[in-house]
Design a protein around this motif. Sequence first.
Motif, mmCIF file in Angstrom:
data_model
loop_
_atom_site.group_PDB
_atom_site.id
_atom_site.type_symbol
_atom_site.label_atom_id
_atom_site.label_comp_id
_atom_site.label_asym_id
_atom_site.label_seq_id
_atom_site.Cartn_x
_atom_site.Cartn_y
_atom_site.Cartn_z
ATOM 1 N N LEU A 6 51.724 31.903 42.278
ATOM 2 C CA LEU A 6 50.744 32.632 41.463
ATOM 3 C C LEU A 6 50.231 33.863 42.198
ATOM 4 C CD1 LEU A 6 48.706 29.670 40.043
ATOM 5 C CD2 LEU A 6 50.419 31.006 38.873
ATOM 6 N N LEU A 7 50.693 34.080 43.356
ATOM 7 C CA LEU A 7 50.240 35.216 44.141
ATOM 8 C C LEU A 7 50.568 36.551 43.491
ATOM 9 C CD1 LEU A 7 48.599 35.092 46.659
ATOM 10 C CD2 LEU A 7 50.665 35.402 47.972
ATOM 11 N N PRO A 8 51.767 36.834 42.989
ATOM 12 C CA PRO A 8 52.036 38.125 42.343
ATOM 13 C C PRO A 8 51.198 38.291 41.070
ATOM 14 C CG PRO A 8 54.090 37.007 42.791
ATOM 15 C CD PRO A 8 52.989 36.094 43.175
ATOM 16 N N TRP A 9 51.009 37.200 40.349
ATOM 17 C CA TRP A 9 50.214 37.308 39.133
ATOM 18 C C TRP A 9 48.773 37.650 39.477
ATOM 19 C CZ3 TRP A 9 46.164 34.217 37.302
ATOM 20 C CH2 TRP A 9 45.784 34.474 35.993
ATOM 21 N N ARG A 10 48.213 37.044 40.477
ATOM 22 C CA ARG A 10 46.848 37.332 40.923
ATOM 23 C C ARG A 10 46.756 38.755 41.449
ATOM 24 N NH1 ARG A 10 45.661 31.821 44.137
ATOM 25 N NH2 ARG A 10 45.348 30.511 42.324
ATOM 26 N N GLU A 11 47.784 39.157 42.131
ATOM 27 C CA GLU A 11 47.814 40.528 42.664
ATOM 28 C C GLU A 11 47.797 41.507 41.511
ATOM 29 O OE1 GLU A 11 47.537 43.297 45.489
ATOM 30 O OE2 GLU A 11 47.564 41.172 45.913
ATOM 31 N N ARG A 12 48.530 41.303 40.457
ATOM 32 C CA ARG A 12 48.544 42.188 39.295
ATOM 33 C C ARG A 12 47.186 42.155 38.597
ATOM 34 N NH1 ARG A 12 53.933 40.238 36.515
ATOM 35 N NH2 ARG A 12 53.144 38.472 37.582
ATOM 36 N N GLN A 13 46.631 40.995 38.494
ATOM 37 C CA GLN A 13 45.305 40.861 37.883
ATOM 38 C C GLN A 13 44.275 41.664 38.694
ATOM 39 O OE1 GLN A 13 43.802 39.438 35.368
ATOM 40 N NE2 GLN A 13 45.473 38.356 34.406
ATOM 41 N N ARG A 14 44.309 41.533 40.000
ATOM 42 C CA ARG A 14 43.397 42.248 40.884
ATOM 43 C C ARG A 14 43.584 43.749 40.726
ATOM 44 N NH1 ARG A 14 44.666 40.995 46.338
ATOM 45 N NH2 ARG A 14 44.689 38.858 45.647
ATOM 46 N N ARG A 15 44.803 44.236 40.711
ATOM 47 C CA ARG A 15 45.066 45.666 40.550
ATOM 48 C C ARG A 15 44.577 46.148 39.183
ATOM 49 N NH1 ARG A 15 51.110 46.061 42.090
ATOM 50 N NH2 ARG A 15 50.933 44.589 43.751
ATOM 51 N N SER A 16 44.843 45.332 38.195
ATOM 52 C CA SER A 16 44.410 45.694 36.839
ATOM 53 C C SER A 16 42.872 45.793 36.793
ATOM 54 C CB SER A 16 44.932 44.640 35.870
ATOM 55 O OG SER A 16 44.261 44.726 34.657
ATOM 56 N N MET A 17 42.213 44.854 37.386
ATOM 57 C CA MET A 17 40.747 44.884 37.434
ATOM 58 C C MET A 17 40.250 46.066 38.269
ATOM 59 S SD MET A 17 39.834 40.823 37.560
ATOM 60 C CE MET A 17 38.231 41.025 38.198
ATOM 61 N N LEU A 18 40.948 46.319 39.367
ATOM 62 C CA LEU A 18 40.581 47.452 40.211
ATOM 63 C C LEU A 18 40.772 48.753 39.446
ATOM 64 C CD1 LEU A 18 39.621 48.302 43.021
ATOM 65 C CD2 LEU A 18 42.009 48.454 43.691
ATOM 66 N N ARG A 19 41.864 48.901 38.680
ATOM 67 C CA ARG A 19 42.084 50.118 37.883
ATOM 68 C C ARG A 19 41.015 50.241 36.793
ATOM 69 N NH1 ARG A 19 47.546 49.109 36.114
ATOM 70 N NH2 ARG A 19 48.042 48.207 38.083
ATOM 71 N N ARG A 20 40.714 49.131 36.136
ATOM 72 C CA ARG A 20 39.651 49.150 35.128
ATOM 73 C C ARG A 20 38.321 49.564 35.754
ATOM 74 N NH1 ARG A 20 39.474 43.636 32.567
ATOM 75 N NH2 ARG A 20 41.415 43.279 33.597
ATOM 76 N N PHE A 21 38.016 48.997 36.920
ATOM 77 C CA PHE A 21 36.797 49.344 37.623
ATOM 78 C C PHE A 21 36.786 50.826 37.985
ATOM 79 C CE2 PHE A 21 34.458 49.860 41.653
ATOM 80 C CZ PHE A 21 33.175 49.563 41.201
ATOM 81 N N GLN A 22 37.913 51.355 38.484
ATOM 82 C CA GLN A 22 38.003 52.772 38.837
ATOM 83 C C GLN A 22 37.836 53.645 37.599
ATOM 84 O OE1 GLN A 22 41.818 52.895 40.816
ATOM 85 N NE2 GLN A 22 40.916 52.448 42.845
ATOM 86 N N TRP A 23 38.499 53.255 36.480
ATOM 87 C CA TRP A 23 38.343 54.027 35.249
ATOM 88 C C TRP A 23 36.904 53.972 34.741
ATOM 89 C CZ3 TRP A 23 41.278 57.718 33.705
ATOM 90 C CH2 TRP A 23 42.627 57.734 34.004
ATOM 91 N N MET A 24 36.299 52.815 34.832
ATOM 92 C CA MET A 24 34.895 52.687 34.407
ATOM 93 C C MET A 24 33.983 53.512 35.328
ATOM 94 S SD MET A 24 34.637 48.701 33.250
ATOM 95 C CE MET A 24 32.887 48.681 33.124
ATOM 96 N N LEU A 25 34.269 53.481 36.616
ATOM 97 C CA LEU A 25 33.496 54.271 37.568
ATOM 98 C C LEU A 25 33.676 55.760 37.287
ATOM 99 C CD1 LEU A 25 31.663 54.082 40.054
ATOM 100 C CD2 LEU A 25 33.709 54.251 41.468
ATOM 101 N N LEU A 26 34.935 56.160 37.046
ATOM 102 C CA LEU A 26 35.221 57.556 36.729
ATOM 103 C C LEU A 26 34.572 57.945 35.404
ATOM 104 C CD1 LEU A 26 36.758 60.065 37.708
ATOM 105 C CD2 LEU A 26 38.703 59.279 36.359
ATOM 106 N N GLY A 27 34.640 57.096 34.394
ATOM 107 C CA GLY A 27 34.002 57.352 33.092
ATOM 108 C C GLY A 27 32.495 57.442 33.222
ATOM 109 N N SER A 28 31.928 56.517 34.028
ATOM 110 C CA SER A 28 30.472 56.531 34.246
ATOM 111 C C SER A 28 30.055 57.810 34.961
ATOM 112 C CB SER A 28 30.038 55.323 35.066
ATOM 113 O OG SER A 28 30.305 54.141 34.375
ATOM 114 N N ALA A 29 30.853 58.204 35.968
ATOM 115 C CA ALA A 29 30.546 59.442 36.694
ATOM 116 C C ALA A 29 30.651 60.643 35.753
ATOM 117 C CB ALA A 29 31.472 59.612 37.880
#
Length: 178
Positions: A6-29
């Motif tokens: 499950l490590l690659p799946w978790r890694e993809r989930q983490r990246r996806s969440m990190l990208r969402r967080f970055q987009w939300m941070l960029l949108g908020s900024a």
Amino acid sequence: MMRLNLLPWRERQRRSMLRRFQWMLLGSAALALCAVMLIDQLARQRAQQQGLNTVSRHSAIALLDEQLEQHAEVRAAHDAAQAHAAVLASLRADQGVFPALLSDLEAALPAGLQLTELTLVGGRLQVTGQAASGAVVAQFMRDLERSAVLQGLELKRVKHLPSGDEFVLAARVSAFWS
């Protein structure tokens, strides 16, 4: 048993969440930047509007100051005209004093009395003359006391001469004379 990695799946989930967080941070900024720019624009418009209001009020105040200055000039001219009218009224009121004084002197003048000098200084009248006797001077004084123009009549001196009595009378003129 099967082992699932499950490590690659978790890694993809983490990246996806990190990208969402970055987009939300960029949108908020970006949203915060837009809000700051909007607030800045509103503040600039408000300041510009206040500046225009200030300029219009200063021009209105300048106009009112000009009107006030004109009003002050008119008031000063009015006050000067009133003072001039008061002086003219006082002169008109005093206009009849001198003829009334001479009329009263003429009416009080008995036979045997001759006036030699009339002096009017500062509202004080001094009458100098010659009379046949002291009784004629006394009659003249009684007649002058009935005058409405003269007040405080007094005999200053009587000098006996061979030709008659020389006298000096003083009185105050009731109206103000200067």
